[in-house]
Design an enzyme around this catalytic site. Structure first.
Site, PDB file in Angstrom:
ATOM      1  CD  GLU A   1      -8.642  -2.973  -0.900  1.00  0.00           C
ATOM      2  OE1 GLU A   1      -9.353  -3.104   0.114  1.00  0.00           O
ATOM      3  OE2 GLU A   1      -7.656  -3.704  -1.136  1.00  0.00           O
TER       4      GLU A   1
ATOM      5  CG  ASP B   1      -1.614  -1.307   1.456  1.00  0.00           C
ATOM      6  OD1 ASP B   1      -2.013  -1.952   0.471  1.00  0.00           O
ATOM      7  OD2 ASP B   1      -1.749  -1.701   2.625  1.00  0.00           O
TER       8      ASP B   1
END
Length: 320
Positions: free
Chosen positions: A197, A17
């Site tokens: 997401e 991420d």
């Protein structure tokens, strides 16, 4: 000038991420999920390549109990109105209920000119219109308005998370309508889990693009793309267009599996660079969320004649 620079990938090992922000001071600021999911780190360097060896500092650590005590995920660092902010998601347990974690979104603030110094102050939960699994908040400014884009579970419809947008009254408070701009609907978004997401914003050529990631976090993980005209109402769901096919996905030929959860930056010679994570193997033992080998990678991308981004395919690893 070094055109079409190839980066030595992985850029940073065992960091998923990834978020890179180039500041006006010339530094690239980097944060990402650590495999232990127990803290938030920040590092900086004067070049993207320099992030590999840059020493991280710990900006914040999880609590022993309570809503900020488990699964610290996907921090992002932003600079807004003269202060630094980190957005992240945290849970009170690693257990799931009906297949969902109990994450909520939070903000930290630092008034120091250098965010590796000073104090990170908790500004509390970034509260949405309802309480449910929520994560991956990001911000951008457009025409004098600060916007927040995030992923959240709507308890009234199937699926794990959709993408929403809202205006903000300050960097930790949403205001006005909250609009769903994407829900998992295509086959590539619903493998393993129905997920949208990891949004990241890219403004260019009269449009605002939002990349996002879909499906489970194994080799099926991939990136999709939304776009909106810069003069349209960003809070009107009808303004947004979603690409029917993924724009960045697994390359078996190049040994890159599950690329996604990206950010965008510009390198020292002005090229557009996508920062993302991927694994270099397909088969995972156990839950892919707890496999630590999603490594941060960097890749130059280009633009199509119609003004849309062309991310290409994940390049092969060049660092053994």
């Amino acid at each position: 000038m070094n055109i079409n620079r190839q980066y030595l990938n992985p850029l940073v090992e065992q960091r998923a991420d990834p978020w890179v922000y180039k500041h006006t001071d010339g530094y690239y600021y980097y944060t990402a999920s650590v495999p232990e999911y127990d803290r938030i780190e920040v590092r900086r360097a004067m070049s993207i390549e320099g992030l590999t060896a840059a020493q991280p500092i710990v900006a914040w650590r999880k609590y022993e109990t309570g809503p900020l005590s488990a699964n610290i995920w996907a921090p992002e660092i932003h600079y807004i109105d003269g202060k630094w902010y980190i957005y992240f998601a945290a849970a009170r347990t690693t257990e799931t209920q009906d297949g969902l974690f109990d994450h909520r979104m939070y903000a930290l603030e630092n008034e120091s000119a250098n965010p590796l110094e000073g104090t990170w102050v908790e500004k509390g939960q970034v509260k949405t219109a309802w309480e449910s699994f929520a994560l991956d908040g990001t911000t951008f400014q457009h025409k004098g308005v600060l916007y927040y884009v995030w992923a959240q579970k709507d308890l009234k419809i199937p699926g794990n998370s959709n993408l929403y947008i809202s205006a903000m009254s300050n960097p930790w408070t949403l205001t006005g309508p909250q609009t769903m701009i994407s829900t998992p609907e295509y086959q590539w978004e619903i493998i393993g889990f129905s997920v949208n997401e990891g949004a990241a914003v890219l403004k260019r050529n009269g449009r605002i693009f939002i990349s996002f990631s879909g499906s489970a976090t194994d080799f099926n993980y991939c990136m999709g793309l939304l776009s909106v005209d810069e003069d349209s109402n960003l809070l009107d769901a009808a303004s947004w267009t979603k690409w029917p096919e993924p724009v960045f996905q697994t390359s078996i030929e190049n040994g890159q599996f599950g690329p996604g959860h990206n950010s965008f930056t510009i390198n020292e010679v002005g090229e557009d660079v996508m920062i993302y994570h991927a694994r270099n193997y397909k088969e995972i033992i156990g839950d892919p969320l707890y496999d630590p080998n999603r490594h941060t990678r960097a890749q130059v991308f280009h633009w199509n004649e119609d003004g849309t981004p062309n991310f290409g395919v994940p390049v092969k690893d060049s660092r053994s």
